[in-house]
Design an enzyme around this catalytic site. Structure first.
Site, PDB file in Angstrom:
ATOM      1  N   ASP A   1       1.149  -0.944   0.141  1.00 26.40           N
ATOM      2  CA  ASP A   1      -0.147   0.168   0.002  1.00 26.40           C
ATOM      3  C   ASP A   1       1.040   1.020   0.061  1.00 26.40           C
ATOM      4  OD1 ASP A   1      -2.053   2.083   0.295  1.00 26.40           O
ATOM      5  OD2 ASP A   1      -1.839   1.891   2.586  1.00 26.40           O
TER       6      ASP A   1
ATOM      7  N   THR B   1      -2.857  -0.034  -4.594  1.00 20.14           N
ATOM      8  CA  THR B   1      -3.311   0.918  -4.062  1.00 20.14           C
ATOM      9  C   THR B   1      -4.374   1.606  -3.854  1.00 20.14           C
ATOM     10  OG1 THR B   1      -2.273   3.584  -3.105  1.00 20.14           O
ATOM     11  CG2 THR B   1      -2.020   2.489  -5.856  1.00 20.14           C
ATOM     12  N   GLY B   2      -4.728   2.409  -3.958  1.00 23.34           N
ATOM     13  CA  GLY B   2      -6.132   2.916  -3.902  1.00 23.34           C
ATOM     14  C   GLY B   2      -6.131   4.581  -5.286  1.00 23.34           C
TER      15      GLY B   2
ATOM     16  N   ASP C   1      -2.456  -0.343   5.575  1.00 16.05           N
ATOM     17  CA  ASP C   1      -2.648   0.398   7.136  1.00 16.05           C
ATOM     18  C   ASP C   1      -4.079   0.874   7.022  1.00 16.05           C
ATOM     19  OD1 ASP C   1      -2.659   2.522   4.668  1.00 16.05           O
ATOM     20  OD2 ASP C   1      -3.064   4.001   6.916  1.00 16.05           O
TER      21      ASP C   1
ATOM     22  N   ASN D   1      -9.472  -0.632   2.967  1.00 17.76           N
ATOM     23  CA  ASN D   1      -9.436  -1.514   1.599  1.00 17.76           C
ATOM     24  C   ASN D   1      -7.946  -2.375   1.975  1.00 17.76           C
ATOM     25  OD1 ASN D   1      -7.209   1.222   2.365  1.00 17.76           O
ATOM     26  ND2 ASN D   1      -7.376   1.614   0.142  1.00 17.76           N
TER      27      ASN D   1
END
Length: 247
Positions: free
Chosen positions: A10, A44-45, A195, A198
């Site tokens: 992430d 990742t978002g 963290d 998601n």
């Protein structure tokens, strides 16, 4: 060395510190993992609009799982697949955000578009992710409940004050599974670090799911282990310990 063939990282709150940068220590250990033969990917978002420079800066050439799994790349110029929200879903989510006076944004093929730039023309674009943020925790909690009435979407979050919406069945886990299938890896050979919520499904599915020291408490509860915070080079320390087995 450990038995992990793929490391899924992430970005915000994990690989990036609070200033939004990758420290020299973390950069060193990521490069060391790559040089040792581990496939290191972002999970990742974020979309390509805000990932490209990081990708270049770390000299990474392998696959990427972006937009919480809605956009997958096998290389810098090699798109693998995209998954889209329906126009009616975007309209409903947009209306919820407007009615709650929440900040909102969307990632489409064409753009990353926020509230100030949104126009009627935007609804015709092909959106892979829609997000909302509100400073009042009770408002964002209510927005999550209202959005959940749409049973054709996935809802997650990358902070306590936001929510991120993806097409049904799409998550970081689904994205990493696809990359693993392309590379011939098993999920048991994946080490994933994150963290927030998601990252939840991915950390549960990975061979080793690692929560940052600054992670959401729900995520810590399902992680196999924890590392230090993103301000203490937690990613670097996890790579040292679990890939190179340096105590």
């Amino acid at each position: 060395m450990g038995n992990y063939k793929l490391l899924a990282l992430d970005l915000d709150g994990t690989t990036l510190n609070e200033e939004g940068i990758v420290t020299d220590t973390t950069r060193y250990w990521i490069r060391k993992a790559v040089d040792s033969g581990v496939t290191v990917i972002f999970s990742t978002g974020r979309g390509m609009q805000t990932v490209s420079d990081l990708w270049s800066g770390l000299e990474m050439t392998g696959p990427m799982v972006l937009l919480n799994g809605a956009e997958l790349w096998t290389g810098r110029e090699q798109l693998c697949e995209r998954h889209f929200l329906k126009e009616e879903e975007i309209r409903k989510l947009h209306r919820l955000a407007q009615e709650a006076d929440a900040h909102f944004w969307g990632y489409s093929v064409e753009s990353l578009t926020g509230r100030k730039s949104w126009t009627e023309e935007m609804f015709a674009r092909k959106w892979m992710k829609f997000g909302m943020r509100h400073a009042d925790p009770s408002v964002i909690a209510e927005l999550r409940q209202l959005a959940a009435q749409l049973d054709t979407i996935e809802i997650s979050r990358s902070s306590a004050l936001n929510m991120e919406i993806s097409p049904l069945g799409i998550s970081k886990e689904s994205g990493v599974r696809k990359i693993c299938s392309l590379l011939g890896y098993d999920m048991s050979e994946v080490m994933a670090i994150g963290d927030n919520m998601n990252d939840y499904r991915l950390l549960r599915a990975a061979g080793l799911g690692i929560a940052m020291g600054n992670a959401d408490e729900e995520l810590k509860a399902v992680a196999d282990v924890q590392t230090d915070t993103n301000t203490e080079d937690g990613v670097a320390k996890a790579i040292q310990r679990y890939i190179f087995e340096v105590a």
